[in-house]
Design a protein around this motif. Structure first.
Motif, PDB file in Angstrom:
ATOM      1  N   VAL A   1       0.831  -1.190   0.000  1.00  0.00           N
ATOM      2  CA  VAL A   1       0.000   0.000   0.000  1.00  0.00           C
ATOM      3  C   VAL A   1       0.875   1.253   0.000  1.00  0.00           C
ATOM      4  CG1 VAL A   1      -1.698   1.321   1.337  1.00  0.00           C
ATOM      5  CG2 VAL A   1      -1.937  -1.141   1.117  1.00  0.00           C
ATOM      6  N   LEU A   2       1.923   1.249   0.814  1.00  0.00           N
ATOM      7  CA  LEU A   2       2.798   2.420   0.866  1.00  0.00           C
ATOM      8  C   LEU A   2       3.449   2.675  -0.492  1.00  0.00           C
ATOM      9  CD1 LEU A   2       4.525   1.954   4.338  1.00  0.00           C
ATOM     10  CD2 LEU A   2       2.664   3.512   3.746  1.00  0.00           C
ATOM     11  N   ALA A   3       3.959   1.621  -1.093  1.00  0.00           N
ATOM     12  CA  ALA A   3       4.618   1.775  -2.394  1.00  0.00           C
ATOM     13  C   ALA A   3       3.646   2.300  -3.445  1.00  0.00           C
ATOM     14  CB  ALA A   3       5.214   0.438  -2.836  1.00  0.00           C
ATOM     15  N   GLU A   4       2.408   1.790  -3.433  1.00  0.00           N
ATOM     16  CA  GLU A   4       1.393   2.239  -4.392  1.00  0.00           C
ATOM     17  C   GLU A   4       1.117   3.730  -4.251  1.00  0.00           C
ATOM     18  OE1 GLU A   4      -2.138  -0.052  -3.824  1.00  0.00           O
ATOM     19  OE2 GLU A   4      -1.175  -1.928  -4.395  1.00  0.00           O
ATOM     20  N   ARG A   5       1.230   4.247  -3.060  1.00  0.00           N
ATOM     21  CA  ARG A   5       0.940   5.655  -2.799  1.00  0.00           C
ATOM     22  C   ARG A   5       2.197   6.523  -2.761  1.00  0.00           C
ATOM     23  NH1 ARG A   5      -4.419   6.147  -1.216  1.00  0.00           N
ATOM     24  NH2 ARG A   5      -5.391   4.167  -0.740  1.00  0.00           N
ATOM     25  N   GLY A   6       3.352   5.899  -2.994  1.00  0.00           N
ATOM     26  CA  GLY A   6       4.601   6.634  -3.017  1.00  0.00           C
ATOM     27  C   GLY A   6       5.030   7.143  -1.648  1.00  0.00           C
ATOM     28  N   GLY A   8       6.884   6.453   2.281  1.00  0.00           N
ATOM     29  CA  GLY A   8       7.885   5.681   2.999  1.00  0.00           C
ATOM     30  C   GLY A   8       7.356   5.255   4.357  1.00  0.00           C
ATOM     31  N   LEU A   9       8.067   4.362   5.003  1.00  0.00           N
ATOM     32  CA  LEU A   9       7.655   3.887   6.327  1.00  0.00           C
ATOM     33  C   LEU A   9       7.523   5.017   7.340  1.00  0.00           C
ATOM     34  CD1 LEU A   9       9.739   0.609   6.705  1.00  0.00           C
ATOM     35  CD2 LEU A   9       7.258   0.802   6.577  1.00  0.00           C
ATOM     36  N   GLU A  10       8.369   6.029   7.221  1.00  0.00           N
ATOM     37  CA  GLU A  10       8.328   7.148   8.162  1.00  0.00           C
ATOM     38  C   GLU A  10       7.044   7.964   8.027  1.00  0.00           C
ATOM     39  OE1 GLU A  10       9.927   8.606   4.361  1.00  0.00           O
ATOM     40  OE2 GLU A  10      10.449   6.884   5.601  1.00  0.00           O
ATOM     41  N   GLN A  11       6.298   7.746   6.960  1.00  0.00           N
ATOM     42  CA  GLN A  11       5.037   8.454   6.742  1.00  0.00           C
ATOM     43  C   GLN A  11       3.829   7.612   7.137  1.00  0.00           C
ATOM     44  OE1 GLN A  11       6.352   9.189   2.615  1.00  0.00           O
ATOM     45  NE2 GLN A  11       5.508  11.236   2.946  1.00  0.00           N
ATOM     46  N   ALA A  12       4.089   6.437   7.694  1.00  0.00           N
ATOM     47  CA  ALA A  12       3.017   5.504   8.039  1.00  0.00           C
ATOM     48  C   ALA A  12       2.855   5.380   9.541  1.00  0.00           C
ATOM     49  CB  ALA A  12       3.323   4.121   7.451  1.00  0.00           C
ATOM     50  N   GLY A  13       1.630   5.087   9.932  1.00  0.00           N
ATOM     51  CA  GLY A  13       1.337   4.773  11.321  1.00  0.00           C
ATOM     52  C   GLY A  13       1.004   3.302  11.438  1.00  0.00           C
ATOM     53  N   PHE A  14       1.242   2.761  12.630  1.00  0.00           N
ATOM     54  CA  PHE A  14       0.967   1.342  12.863  1.00  0.00           C
ATOM     55  C   PHE A  14       0.557   1.173  14.318  1.00  0.00           C
ATOM     56  CE2 PHE A  14       2.194  -3.012  13.969  1.00  0.00           C
ATOM     57  CZ  PHE A  14       1.603  -3.727  12.939  1.00  0.00           C
ATOM     58  N   MET A  15      -0.405   0.307  14.534  1.00  0.00           N
ATOM     59  CA  MET A  15      -0.869   0.022  15.887  1.00  0.00           C
ATOM     60  C   MET A  15      -0.660  -1.464  16.139  1.00  0.00           C
ATOM     61  SD  MET A  15      -4.545   1.037  17.415  1.00  0.00           S
ATOM     62  CE  MET A  15      -4.717   1.303  19.152  1.00  0.00           C
ATOM     63  N   THR A  26       8.876  -0.294  15.186  1.00  0.00           N
ATOM     64  CA  THR A  26      10.151   0.416  15.315  1.00  0.00           C
ATOM     65  C   THR A  26      10.596   1.090  14.020  1.00  0.00           C
ATOM     66  OG1 THR A  26      11.392  -1.618  14.890  1.00  0.00           O
ATOM     67  CG2 THR A  26      10.955  -1.052  17.199  1.00  0.00           C
ATOM     68  N   ARG A  27       9.888   0.858  12.929  1.00  0.00           N
ATOM     69  CA  ARG A  27      10.276   1.449  11.654  1.00  0.00           C
ATOM     70  C   ARG A  27       9.293   2.486  11.130  1.00  0.00           C
ATOM     71  NH1 ARG A  27      12.046  -3.801  11.612  1.00  0.00           N
ATOM     72  NH2 ARG A  27      14.203  -4.136  10.982  1.00  0.00           N
ATOM     73  N   CYS A  28       8.087   2.484  11.634  1.00  0.00           N
ATOM     74  CA  CYS A  28       7.085   3.420  11.111  1.00  0.00           C
ATOM     75  C   CYS A  28       7.248   4.797  11.755  1.00  0.00           C
ATOM     76  CB  CYS A  28       5.679   2.876  11.349  1.00  0.00           C
ATOM     77  SG  CYS A  28       5.170   2.836  13.062  1.00  0.00           S
ATOM     78  N   GLY A  29       6.593   5.769  11.180  1.00  0.00           N
ATOM     79  CA  GLY A  29       6.695   7.138  11.673  1.00  0.00           C
ATOM     80  C   GLY A  29       5.881   7.413  12.919  1.00  0.00           C
ATOM     81  N   PHE A  30       4.824   6.648  13.142  1.00  0.00           N
ATOM     82  CA  PHE A  30       3.960   6.851  14.304  1.00  0.00           C
ATOM     83  C   PHE A  30       3.484   5.493  14.801  1.00  0.00           C
ATOM     84  CE2 PHE A  30      -0.334   7.947  16.087  1.00  0.00           C
ATOM     85  CZ  PHE A  30       0.146   8.576  17.221  1.00  0.00           C
ATOM     86  N   ALA A  31       4.025   5.073  15.937  1.00  0.00           N
ATOM     87  CA  ALA A  31       3.704   3.764  16.508  1.00  0.00           C
ATOM     88  C   ALA A  31       2.761   3.925  17.697  1.00  0.00           C
ATOM     89  CB  ALA A  31       4.984   3.072  16.962  1.00  0.00           C
TER      90      ALA A  31
END
Length: 81
Positions: A1-6, A8-15, A26-31
């Protein structure tokens, strides 16, 4: 999904709430994690919700993001019209 939208991991959140979630947390922008997660997970999260998993934690995380963006009040107001 991230690649499709251009993005990076630092622009993603994860719960996540378990040890298997650590590679992404530990790699996403908002954990985000929950109070019932192991200490090793909670200590790596940017936000640990007050609510537990399945008890409003996802809503709390979403409201935190919307408030941080200055959009929560507008969204709430749209339901009151």
């Amino acid at each position: 999904v991230l690649a499709e939208r251009g993005l990076g991991l630092e622009q993603a959140g994860f719960m996540g709430d378990d040890l298997v979630d650590l590679p992404v947390l530990t790699r996403c922008g908002f954990a985000v994690s929950v109070p019932g997660a192991p200490a090793s997970v909670r200590s790596r999260a940017h936000l640990v919700t007050q609510a537990g998993g399945g008890r409003g934690a996802a809503r709390e995380a979403c409201e935190f993001i919307l408030e941080s963006q200055g959009r929560l009040d507008e969204l709430v107001a749209s339901f009151c019209r």
